[in-house]
Design a protein around this motif. Sequence first.
Motif, PDB file in Angstrom:
ATOM      1  N   ARG A 182      39.408  42.276  44.219  1.00 41.23           N
ATOM      2  CA  ARG A 182      39.780  43.475  43.467  1.00 41.23           C
ATOM      3  C   ARG A 182      41.122  44.043  43.927  1.00 41.23           C
ATOM      4  O   ARG A 182      41.981  44.392  43.106  1.00 41.23           O
ATOM      5  N   ASP A 186      45.026  43.768  41.789  1.00 41.33           N
ATOM      6  CA  ASP A 186      45.938  44.886  41.491  1.00 41.33           C
ATOM      7  C   ASP A 186      47.316  44.666  42.095  1.00 41.33           C
ATOM      8  O   ASP A 186      48.334  45.082  41.521  1.00 41.33           O
ATOM      9  N   GLN A 277      38.581  47.610  35.355  1.00 42.50           N
ATOM     10  CA  GLN A 277      39.794  47.456  34.571  1.00 42.50           C
ATOM     11  C   GLN A 277      39.557  46.526  33.395  1.00 42.50           C
ATOM     12  O   GLN A 277      38.602  45.757  33.359  1.00 42.50           O
TER      13      GLN A 277
END
Length: 532
Positions: A182, A186, A277
């Motif tokens: 995760r 990003d 997301q």
Amino acid sequence: MNNVSTTSSIEGSHPQEPNWPRSWRAYACWLGCFFLMFNSWGLVNAYGTFASYYVGNSLRWTDQLQLNLIGSTQSFLVLLFSGPVGRLLDAGHFRSVICTGTFLVPFGMFMLSIAHPDKDGEAKYVNIWVTQGFVVGLGMSCFFVSSSQIAATWFPNRKGLAVGMVACGASIAGVVYPTMVRFLVDAIGFNHAVRAVAGLVTVTSFFSLLFAAPNPAHNHPRPQSYRKLKTWIDTEAFRNRSFCWFTAAVAFLFLGFYPVFFNLEEWAAISGFGTRQGTVAPMKYVSPSEAPLQTFWLLAILNGASTFGRLTMAAFCDKTGQLNMHIGAQFISSLFVLIFWSLARSTIHAIAFCVSFGITSGAVIGLPPASIANILACTYSTPETKAIGHAKLGQWVGMMYTVAAIPALIGPIIAGHLVTQYGDFITVQMWSGVNLMISAFCMLVSRWHLPCCDGEHVGTKLARMVGREPRFSEKGKENDASDNETECGNTLEGISQATTRVPSAMVSRQVSGDKLRMIDTNGLVVGSDRNV
């Protein structure tokens, strides 16, 4: 009574093995086996984070059933090849097995980063299934059984704790990999994040390849021919009712266990308890009652609590009995899924479920090898047969997991189909909870057929507790004593309960004068004394 004296001398001739080995190789091997579990079931436990990314980005229009199929293919292959891998390990081919996995798992992850499109492009489902599901799954099948079987050879008196510590690799990986993916997605994008995961897998796998080796004193019986069926399948295991019922319990366990891990993040996102997301899934959101958190934290919390559960229950299972501990954890886990998960209505409830279910689920998924060792210890417990039980551990564990391969494949697929068909996760919750409950009952039946430490069966003890002495025929007494000698190894108790079969010289002297058999002229027996 010659058999009794021989047994006593054998037990006394071998010095007691230390509880903890004094060689550094044992603890280096322990860490290497930890990494084997880290890169096998650990990646399976982390698949929910990958699935959550796929459904929100590159596979946003893919059915939930197909998404679950990638993770269930991994677990299916891991379990399917557990039998052959366990037999190869018993024969001493551990280096070749681990080397194969060391190549396939990193290779599959690197290929995933190539097969997946850059940025926001739509991925081809087949490419992801082949790389992450099939290739990585094949490699993990070489790691899984190896982790527990190799570690157990160094810690014979602390086998439950040793296997439990190794099993923590899966839950710790379930914290490390989702968090790593995760944050790196990003920062550097999905493909580079997968390459970083592949790099970590490569380093830890090479450590295992160097140091994960069984105790040199461990016996490795090699088969005369690898083409014979009995080399791969021990038919004696299927005549052991305790083993058969426990194998059925593990099959139902995998029907209901991994649907929780694969669907937890999507359930939290759909219910409004978490955010992720990417685009939303084609389902309606419930208004969140509290500020949601990112869904991958729920999976990380579940796996973190699982680590605590594995360590705690592994520390006590050697005293309470591995199978006894397994039954209690399995029953409580089924209640958590049926009641706690289905009634969760807020983010706090979701976190509480992850913590509670994680603690018990750690023992549920980590104790099957130790429980099989418990069954083998009661089946081959005499000094003459104990070595046979140790030599069969890998094969019996592998056979058990191979039988559970099909349930591990279809369990998450059925759960994904229920979500797609009915648009509600209550179906997954009931499916998982009921299967876990059936698994607990099958474990109870397995325990019923297994003798206790004093040689008595559970039914005999329960009858005595309610004030009713069990009634047996003479034949029944002999059979029960024979079972005690064979399964529990309580030779003294077994002999005291059974009729004497050994000729006694003292009795012969007493009857030699006036209690002789009368034989006719043809040499046939025409009469005898019952006391002879």
